[in-house]
Design an enzyme around this catalytic site. Structure first.
Site, PDB file in Angstrom:
ATOM      1  N   ASN A  13      83.164  11.654  62.479  1.00 30.41           N
ATOM      2  CA  ASN A  13      82.888  11.162  63.830  1.00 30.41           C
ATOM      3  C   ASN A  13      84.203  10.624  64.365  1.00 30.41           C
ATOM      4  OD1 ASN A  13      82.012   9.937  66.167  1.00 30.41           O
ATOM      5  ND2 ASN A  13      81.062   8.181  65.137  1.00 30.41           N
ATOM      6  N   TRP A  14      84.822  11.399  65.244  1.00 27.37           N
ATOM      7  CA  TRP A  14      86.158  11.018  65.716  1.00 27.37           C
ATOM      8  C   TRP A  14      86.113   9.905  66.770  1.00 27.37           C
ATOM      9  CZ3 TRP A  14      89.359  16.201  66.380  1.00 27.37           C
ATOM     10  CH2 TRP A  14      89.621  16.719  65.109  1.00 27.37           C
ATOM     11  N   LYS A  15      84.942   9.589  67.278  1.00 29.22           N
ATOM     12  CA  LYS A  15      84.787   8.544  68.304  1.00 29.22           C
ATOM     13  C   LYS A  15      85.705   8.860  69.500  1.00 29.22           C
ATOM     14  CE  LYS A  15      83.716   5.440  64.537  1.00 29.22           C
ATOM     15  NZ  LYS A  15      83.297   4.122  64.168  1.00 29.22           N
ATOM     16  N   HIS A  98      74.128   6.702  67.531  1.00 32.60           N
ATOM     17  CA  HIS A  98      75.139   5.945  66.780  1.00 32.60           C
ATOM     18  C   HIS A  98      75.076   4.471  67.189  1.00 32.60           C
ATOM     19  CE1 HIS A  98      79.045   4.552  65.360  1.00 32.60           C
ATOM     20  NE2 HIS A  98      79.011   5.579  64.524  1.00 32.60           N
ATOM     21  N   GLU A 100      77.283   2.397  67.849  1.00 33.75           N
ATOM     22  CA  GLU A 100      78.160   2.027  68.971  1.00 33.75           C
ATOM     23  C   GLU A 100      77.503   2.385  70.301  1.00 33.75           C
ATOM     24  OE1 GLU A 100      81.657   4.015  67.526  1.00 33.75           O
ATOM     25  OE2 GLU A 100      81.775   2.559  65.895  1.00 33.75           O
ATOM     26  N   GLU A 170      73.360   3.936  58.543  1.00 31.33           N
ATOM     27  CA  GLU A 170      74.632   3.254  58.751  1.00 31.33           C
ATOM     28  C   GLU A 170      74.394   1.761  58.979  1.00 31.33           C
ATOM     29  OE1 GLU A 170      77.837   6.158  60.147  1.00 31.33           O
ATOM     30  OE2 GLU A 170      76.812   5.478  61.937  1.00 31.33           O
ATOM     31  N   GLY A 176      83.275   0.782  60.647  1.00 28.52           N
ATOM     32  CA  GLY A 176      84.598   0.479  61.187  1.00 28.52           C
ATOM     33  C   GLY A 176      85.147  -0.864  60.745  1.00 28.52           C
ATOM     34  N   SER A 216      82.383   2.876  56.642  1.00 27.88           N
ATOM     35  CA  SER A 216      83.607   2.668  55.851  1.00 27.88           C
ATOM     36  C   SER A 216      83.654   3.516  54.582  1.00 27.88           C
ATOM     37  CB  SER A 216      83.795   1.182  55.539  1.00 27.88           C
ATOM     38  OG  SER A 216      83.949   0.435  56.738  1.00 27.88           O
ATOM     39  N   GLY A 237      83.806   7.826  59.946  1.00 24.40           N
ATOM     40  CA  GLY A 237      84.583   7.507  61.142  1.00 24.40           C
ATOM     41  C   GLY A 237      86.069   7.569  60.850  1.00 24.40           C
ATOM     42  N   GLY A 238      86.656   6.412  60.580  1.00 27.01           N
ATOM     43  CA  GLY A 238      88.107   6.289  60.409  1.00 27.01           C
ATOM     44  C   GLY A 238      88.727   7.335  59.486  1.00 27.01           C
TER      45      GLY A 238
HETATM   46  C1  PEP Z   1      80.884   5.940  62.006  1.00 26.05           C
HETATM   47  O1  PEP Z   1      81.534   5.968  63.037  1.00 26.05           O
HETATM   48  O2  PEP Z   1      79.766   6.452  61.968  1.00 26.05           O
HETATM   49  C2  PEP Z   1      81.449   5.283  60.826  1.00 26.05           C
HETATM   50  C3  PEP Z   1      80.739   5.250  59.727  1.00 26.05           C
HETATM   51  O3  PEP Z   1      82.703   4.761  60.979  1.00 26.05           O
HETATM   52  P1  PEP Z   1      83.651   4.243  59.782  1.00 26.05           P
HETATM   53  O4  PEP Z   1      83.636   5.303  58.712  1.00 26.05           O
HETATM   54  O5  PEP Z   1      84.990   4.068  60.394  1.00 26.05           O
HETATM   55  O6  PEP Z   1      83.069   2.965  59.271  1.00 26.05           O
END
Ligand code: PEP
Length: 255
Positions: A13-15, A98, A100, A170, A176, A216, A237-238
């Site tokens: 997930n590049w956000k 999501h 966010e 999640e 994040g 994470s 994500g990251g």
């Molecule tokens: C996400 O955006 O769904 C996520 C899990 O981010 P991260 O891996 O950065 O925690």
């Protein structure tokens, strides 16, 4: 159905990151690193990157996804994108609900459900996100909330359509933040999601559905998390913004 028989899905997930040119370059970097994956490899990218990403991923095992979709087919919804626009652009997956989007953009369980239905009806595969906050966990509501969110998101989804649904558990506090759930916490949360699917669709459907963990997940902790019986993949994500890290996670899911 045993865990080994379920399809593992590793989805980035590049956000709100990467221009189209940067997206194409990152996919070119990833392609050789993930080409032997024994799992589904998906990159969910910003809308404006879709064309470049689809072009860059052509001929590879990388599938392109979007990060959201509107529930109406067309009309006066300034700034929104329909499911048909996504499929026509070569998109195969879409993330819905999501945290966010729920936190910053007023997404509710009802709109998550509407988006899920619209995406499935258009032939997209949907990654439905569910999760709860630290406060809710501390109050002991994890199971109740995860089951509620899961069932709400899937209301009206047929058993046949469920085959195109992946659910991502999640924990909000782990997204994040660098604070990852323990392997057992991830397994427990994913187990609650699977139990909700069993209550709504029966045991066989629950055993067959792919349930990801997200929050994470990175190159160091992926193997432990993905080794758990209820963890069939990850929403990343990251770490999906770094080709080397993402490919290690894909490798861990391919074992
Ligand atoms: C996400 O955006 O769904 C996520 C899990 O981010 P991260 O891996 O950065 O925690």
């Amino acid at each position: 159905m045993k865990k080994e028989a379920r399809k593992a899905v590793i989805a980035g997930n590049w956000k709100m990151n990467k221009t189209p040119a940067e997206a194409a370059a990152l996919i070119e970097e990833m392609k050789p690193l993930v080409k032997d994956a024994d799992c589904e490899v998906v990159l969910c990218v910003p809308y404006v990157d879709i064309a470049a990403a689809v072009e860059a991923a052509k001929g590879s095992n990388i599938k392109i996804g979007a990060e959201n979709v509107h529930f109406k087919a067309s009309g006066a919804y300034t700034g929104e994108i329909s499911a048909e626009m996504l499929t026509a652009s070569g998109v195969e997956y879409v993330i819905v609900g999501h945290s966010e989007r729920r936190t910053y953009f007023g997404e509710t369980d009802q709109t998550v459900n509407l988006r899920t239905l619209a995406a499935l009806n258009a032939g997209l595969k949907v990654i439905v996100c569910v999760g709860k906050t630290l406060e809710q966990r501390e109050l002991g509501y994890t199971e109740t909330l995860l089951k509620y969110q899961t069932k709400m998101a899937l209301t009206g989804v047929t058993a046949e359509q469920l085959k195109n649904v992946v659910i991502a558990y999640e924990p909000v506090w782990a997204i994040g933040t660098g604070v990852v759930a323990t392997d057992d916490q991830a397994d427990e949360g994913n187990g609650f999601v699977r139990a909700a699917v069993a209550e709504a669709y029966g045991e066989a459907a629950a055993e067959a559905i792919t349930v990801q963990y997200g929050g994470s997940m990175n190159a160091k902790n992926a193997e432990g998390l993905l080794g758990k019986v209820n963890v069939d993949g990850g929403l990343i994500g990251g770490a999906s913004l770094k080709a080397a890290d993402f490919s290690v996670i894909v490798g861990a899911a391919s074992k």
